[in-house]
Write a protein that holds these residues in place. Structure first.
Motif, PDB file in Angstrom:
ATOM      1  N   TYR A   1     -17.355  58.784 -24.291  1.00  0.00           N
ATOM      2  CA  TYR A   1     -18.157  57.995 -23.356  1.00  0.00           C
ATOM      3  C   TYR A   1     -17.387  56.771 -22.891  1.00  0.00           C
ATOM      4  O   TYR A   1     -17.368  56.444 -21.693  1.00  0.00           O
ATOM      5  CB  TYR A   1     -19.469  57.568 -24.016  1.00  0.00           C
ATOM      6  CG  TYR A   1     -20.564  58.602 -23.953  1.00  0.00           C
ATOM      7  CD1 TYR A   1     -21.539  58.560 -22.971  1.00  0.00           C
ATOM      8  CD2 TYR A   1     -20.626  59.626 -24.898  1.00  0.00           C
ATOM      9  CE1 TYR A   1     -22.552  59.506 -22.921  1.00  0.00           C
ATOM     10  CE2 TYR A   1     -21.632  60.577 -24.859  1.00  0.00           C
ATOM     11  CZ  TYR A   1     -22.596  60.516 -23.868  1.00  0.00           C
ATOM     12  OH  TYR A   1     -23.585  61.464 -23.827  1.00  0.00           O
ATOM     13  N   ALA A   2     -16.756  56.079 -23.822  1.00  0.00           N
ATOM     14  CA  ALA A   2     -15.997  54.872 -23.479  1.00  0.00           C
ATOM     15  C   ALA A   2     -14.859  55.189 -22.521  1.00  0.00           C
ATOM     16  O   ALA A   2     -14.600  54.445 -21.562  1.00  0.00           O
ATOM     17  CB  ALA A   2     -15.471  54.215 -24.758  1.00  0.00           C
ATOM     18  N   ARG A   3     -14.187  56.302 -22.775  1.00  0.00           N
ATOM     19  CA  ARG A   3     -13.060  56.694 -21.917  1.00  0.00           C
ATOM     20  C   ARG A   3     -13.533  57.045 -20.511  1.00  0.00           C
ATOM     21  O   ARG A   3     -12.948  56.612 -19.514  1.00  0.00           O
ATOM     22  CB  ARG A   3     -12.321  57.873 -22.549  1.00  0.00           C
ATOM     23  CG  ARG A   3     -11.078  58.308 -21.771  1.00  0.00           C
ATOM     24  CD  ARG A   3     -10.279  59.341 -22.536  1.00  0.00           C
ATOM     25  NE  ARG A   3     -11.030  60.583 -22.735  1.00  0.00           N
ATOM     26  CZ  ARG A   3     -11.541  60.961 -23.887  1.00  0.00           C
ATOM     27  NH1 ARG A   3     -11.403  60.221 -24.968  1.00  0.00           N
ATOM     28  NH2 ARG A   3     -12.199  62.118 -23.990  1.00  0.00           N
ATOM     29  N   HIS A   4     -14.605  57.840 -20.415  1.00  0.00           N
ATOM     30  CA  HIS A   4     -15.114  58.253 -19.099  1.00  0.00           C
ATOM     31  C   HIS A   4     -15.625  57.058 -18.294  1.00  0.00           C
ATOM     32  O   HIS A   4     -15.512  57.042 -17.062  1.00  0.00           O
ATOM     33  CB  HIS A   4     -16.252  59.266 -19.267  1.00  0.00           C
ATOM     34  CG  HIS A   4     -15.803  60.645 -19.616  1.00  0.00           C
ATOM     35  ND1 HIS A   4     -14.893  61.368 -18.872  1.00  0.00           N
ATOM     36  CD2 HIS A   4     -16.148  61.463 -20.651  1.00  0.00           C
ATOM     37  CE1 HIS A   4     -14.690  62.546 -19.416  1.00  0.00           C
ATOM     38  NE2 HIS A   4     -15.436  62.630 -20.500  1.00  0.00           N
ATOM     39  N   LEU A   5     -16.204  56.075 -18.988  1.00  0.00           N
ATOM     40  CA  LEU A   5     -16.818  54.935 -18.306  1.00  0.00           C
ATOM     41  C   LEU A   5     -15.900  53.728 -18.200  1.00  0.00           C
ATOM     42  O   LEU A   5     -16.252  52.728 -17.569  1.00  0.00           O
ATOM     43  CB  LEU A   5     -18.104  54.533 -19.042  1.00  0.00           C
ATOM     44  CG  LEU A   5     -19.213  55.596 -19.047  1.00  0.00           C
ATOM     45  CD1 LEU A   5     -20.317  55.216 -20.025  1.00  0.00           C
ATOM     46  CD2 LEU A   5     -19.793  55.782 -17.644  1.00  0.00           C
TER      47      LEU A   5
ATOM     48  N   ILE B   1     -24.326  50.084 -25.321  1.00  0.00           N
ATOM     49  CA  ILE B   1     -24.742  51.461 -25.047  1.00  0.00           C
ATOM     50  C   ILE B   1     -24.516  52.234 -26.343  1.00  0.00           C
ATOM     51  O   ILE B   1     -23.383  52.550 -26.697  1.00  0.00           O
ATOM     52  CB  ILE B   1     -23.938  52.084 -23.901  1.00  0.00           C
ATOM     53  CG1 ILE B   1     -24.098  51.267 -22.623  1.00  0.00           C
ATOM     54  CG2 ILE B   1     -24.365  53.540 -23.672  1.00  0.00           C
ATOM     55  CD1 ILE B   1     -23.127  51.651 -21.515  1.00  0.00           C
ATOM     56  N   ILE B   2     -25.584  52.478 -27.089  1.00  0.00           N
ATOM     57  CA  ILE B   2     -25.484  53.154 -28.383  1.00  0.00           C
ATOM     58  C   ILE B   2     -25.511  54.661 -28.134  1.00  0.00           C
ATOM     59  O   ILE B   2     -26.446  55.187 -27.527  1.00  0.00           O
ATOM     60  CB  ILE B   2     -26.635  52.738 -29.319  1.00  0.00           C
ATOM     61  CG1 ILE B   2     -26.638  51.219 -29.511  1.00  0.00           C
ATOM     62  CG2 ILE B   2     -26.511  53.444 -30.664  1.00  0.00           C
ATOM     63  CD1 ILE B   2     -27.842  50.703 -30.282  1.00  0.00           C
ATOM     64  N   VAL B   3     -24.481  55.354 -28.609  1.00  0.00           N
ATOM     65  CA  VAL B   3     -24.290  56.773 -28.305  1.00  0.00           C
ATOM     66  C   VAL B   3     -24.366  57.597 -29.585  1.00  0.00           C
ATOM     67  O   VAL B   3     -23.694  57.290 -30.573  1.00  0.00           O
ATOM     68  CB  VAL B   3     -22.921  56.987 -27.621  1.00  0.00           C
ATOM     69  CG1 VAL B   3     -22.637  58.471 -27.456  1.00  0.00           C
ATOM     70  CG2 VAL B   3     -22.878  56.288 -26.271  1.00  0.00           C
ATOM     71  N   ASP B   4     -25.175  58.649 -29.566  1.00  0.00           N
ATOM     72  CA  ASP B   4     -25.230  59.585 -30.692  1.00  0.00           C
ATOM     73  C   ASP B   4     -25.627  60.949 -30.152  1.00  0.00           C
ATOM     74  O   ASP B   4     -26.096  61.071 -29.011  1.00  0.00           O
ATOM     75  CB  ASP B   4     -26.237  59.108 -31.746  1.00  0.00           C
ATOM     76  CG  ASP B   4     -25.848  59.558 -33.159  1.00  0.00           C
ATOM     77  OD1 ASP B   4     -24.976  60.440 -33.278  1.00  0.00           O
ATOM     78  OD2 ASP B   4     -26.424  59.043 -34.121  1.00  0.00           O
TER      79      ASP B   4
END
Length: 304
Positions: A178-182, A214-217
């Protein structure tokens, strides 16, 4: 070879959306529960010589929905279906991929064995809790990823003051994607699990002060992990604007109550799980039908 699509009762709206996306009517199947609790399944379609797809996420009650899937598969197999594809957008028991003590059952492997006994030729799932579960199957497993769809749904809510947060070490690879894409920085929470619904946070690596987390799971069950993560980043001085992203939002037990205690602005999830409740924050749902339909076309060779 043509395709027939059946849907169990666990997530009928997704089954109907999948059939529409594939350009086919949903197959007719009569399901009735007898007074003693037994389930009666009877096909009302001719499936002889056809590809058959049965969509049924094993959401709670997991055992009941799994048995319904197996009974539908048995009816199709006895009806002469050429090939059977099981589509489980959410795969229950995916967290039971290993034993932590000698007395534990290995639920993930047991469910895999049951599905193999169900005469399925292939299985399709979305964002398994652990990819290692694939090793439990002797049949081909199509493991789909909803990350790109969720990233695109999330993009309008992302700004230069955002930070992606992994709630534990197990979600780091997902959060990194997610971090890479955004194009955002990443922070990681270290936790230990006390029980099936309680966690203990031990620390935070990364900067969140003044930023919008942005909490991702992949999965929210009782929300103990997400709530503890939100409380941790708030203590570290993050902005009161928290977004949570998860493929599967089960939201069982005390989940909603726990999430209501922290300033969550929005939740993004897929429709792998049916959502029937009002939430105290905005909930955006991303439909899985296009992702599933594309994979089914490739597997079965069935066009529109």
């Amino acid at each position: 070879m043509d395709l027939t699509v059946f849907s169990g009762t666990a997530n009928r709206p997704l089954g109907e959306a999948l059939a529409r996306t594939l350009g086919r009517p949903l197959g007719k199947c009569h399901l009735e529960r007898f007074p003693d609790g037994e389930l009666h399944v009877e096909l009302q379609e001719d499936v002889r010589g056809r590809n058959v797809c049965i969509i049924q996420p094993t959401v709670p009650p997991v055992g009941e929905n799994l048995l319904e899937l197996l009974l539908m598969a048995d009816a199709c197999w006895r009806g002469g279906a050429a090939r059977l594809l099981a589509v489980l957008p959410y795969f229950g028991y995916a967290r039971h991929d290993r034993r932590s003590s000698p007395g534990e059952a290995l639920g993930g492997r047991l469910v895999a064995d049951l599905l193999e006994r169900g005469h399925f030729d292939r299985l399709m799932a979305v964002n398994l809790h652990t990819a290692a579960l694939e090793g439990c199957f002797n049949m081909p497993l199509e493991h789909l990823d909803a990350c790109t769809m969720l990233v695109e749904a999330l993009r309008p809510h992302v700004g230069p003051g955002s930070v992606v947060v992994s709630p534990d070490l197990g979600a780091v690879k997902l959060a990194e994607r997610y971090a890479r894409h955004l194009g955002l920085p990443l922070a990681i929470v270290h936790k230990s699990r006390v029980s099936g619904s309680e966690v203990n946070v031990q620390g935070l690596v990364g900067e969140v002060r003044g930023l919008r987390p942005i909490i991702v799971d992949d999965l929210i069950s009782t929300a103990g992990t997400i709530a503890a993560t939100a409380e941790t980043v708030l203590k570290e001085g993050c902005a009161d604007d928290i977004t949570v992203v998860a493929t599967h939002a089960l939201l069982v037990g005390p989940a909603v109550e726990r999430l209501a205690r922290v300033p969550i602005r929005r939740l993004l999830s897929t429709d792998s799980v049916p959502h029937r409740m009002e939430l105290p924050f905005k909930h955006e749902v991303v439909g899985l039908a296009p992702l599933l339909a594309d994979a089914i076309r490739r597997i079965t060779g069935s066009g529109r």
